[in-house]
Design a protein around this motif. Structure first.
Motif, PDB file in Angstrom:
ATOM      1  N   THR A  73     -51.224  86.287  45.126  1.00 42.43           N
ATOM      2  CA  THR A  73     -51.003  84.984  45.752  1.00 42.43           C
ATOM      3  C   THR A  73     -51.516  85.006  47.179  1.00 42.43           C
ATOM      4  O   THR A  73     -51.741  86.058  47.770  1.00 42.43           O
ATOM      5  CB  THR A  73     -49.505  84.601  45.777  1.00 42.43           C
ATOM      6  N   THR A  93     -52.102  84.902  54.304  1.00 34.13           N
ATOM      7  CA  THR A  93     -51.397  86.119  53.884  1.00 34.13           C
ATOM      8  C   THR A  93     -51.617  86.325  52.389  1.00 34.13           C
ATOM      9  O   THR A  93     -51.218  85.490  51.575  1.00 34.13           O
ATOM     10  CB  THR A  93     -49.890  86.007  54.200  1.00 34.13           C
ATOM     11  N   ARG A  95     -50.932  88.450  49.032  1.00 33.86           N
ATOM     12  CA  ARG A  95     -49.898  89.307  48.451  1.00 33.86           C
ATOM     13  C   ARG A  95     -50.391  89.824  47.105  1.00 33.86           C
ATOM     14  O   ARG A  95     -50.551  89.055  46.164  1.00 33.86           O
ATOM     15  CB  ARG A  95     -48.594  88.535  48.315  1.00 33.86           C
ATOM     16  N   GLY A  97     -48.956  92.764  45.731  1.00 32.00           N
ATOM     17  CA  GLY A  97     -47.987  93.779  45.350  1.00 32.00           C
ATOM     18  C   GLY A  97     -47.913  93.930  43.844  1.00 32.00           C
ATOM     19  O   GLY A  97     -48.058  92.966  43.098  1.00 32.00           O
ATOM     20  N   GLU A 133     -51.076  92.196  52.097  1.00 30.96           N
ATOM     21  CA  GLU A 133     -49.895  92.934  51.662  1.00 30.96           C
ATOM     22  C   GLU A 133     -50.185  93.509  50.284  1.00 30.96           C
ATOM     23  O   GLU A 133     -50.197  92.791  49.286  1.00 30.96           O
ATOM     24  CB  GLU A 133     -48.676  92.011  51.624  1.00 30.96           C
TER      25      GLU A 133
END
Length: 134
Positions: A73, A93, A95, A97, A133
């Motif tokens: 995302t 940002t 993401r 993960g 991230e």
């Protein structure tokens, strides 16, 4: 060349259609502009296009390496000049993960995001902050 058509619907609202797509994009001005604020503003769409472009380029490059980044995302925030309402900075940002990536994969994905044509088209006066991230 693909044509994009925008129709003014009244009351600060528009409807856009893109080429052969049957999907209509609706916009409204912000609530601060005395509009209802019921959909994305044109500035929201501008910022959204940056994140969507970056993430899709990342996905394309990942696929070329046999990686699947489905589920990744991107969240964007932006600041504007109060007097002119021009966007002054965008923070994007990413993401990713839960997706197993090597250091080389991470470098490639960061480079892909930075190679986005929308980002390259944005004025250098607009600060772009990219946060990854993994």
């Amino acid at each position: 060349m693909q044509e994009i058509k925008v129709t003014y619907d009244g009351n600060m609202k528009t409807t856009a259609t893109c080429g052969r797509s049957e999907i209509a994009l609706k916009t409204d001005n912000s609530a601060e502009s005395a509009a209802s604020g019921t959909t994305c503003t044109p500035v929201d769409m501008f910022v959204t296009s940056l994140g969507a472009c970056m993430l899709s380029i990342m996905g394309m490059m990942a696929a070329k390496r046999g990686l699947d980044i489905s589920g990744a995302t991107v969240a964007m925030t932006y600041t504007s000049d109060e007097a002119t309402h021009r966007v002054t900075s965008v923070t994007v940002t990413f993401r990713l993960g839960g997706i197993e990536l090597s250091d080389a994969d991470k470098r490639m994905l960061k480079g892909a995001a930075k190679a986005c044509p929308v980002g390259a088209s944005i004025s250098p006066d607009i600060e772009k902050n990219l946060v990854f991230e993994f």
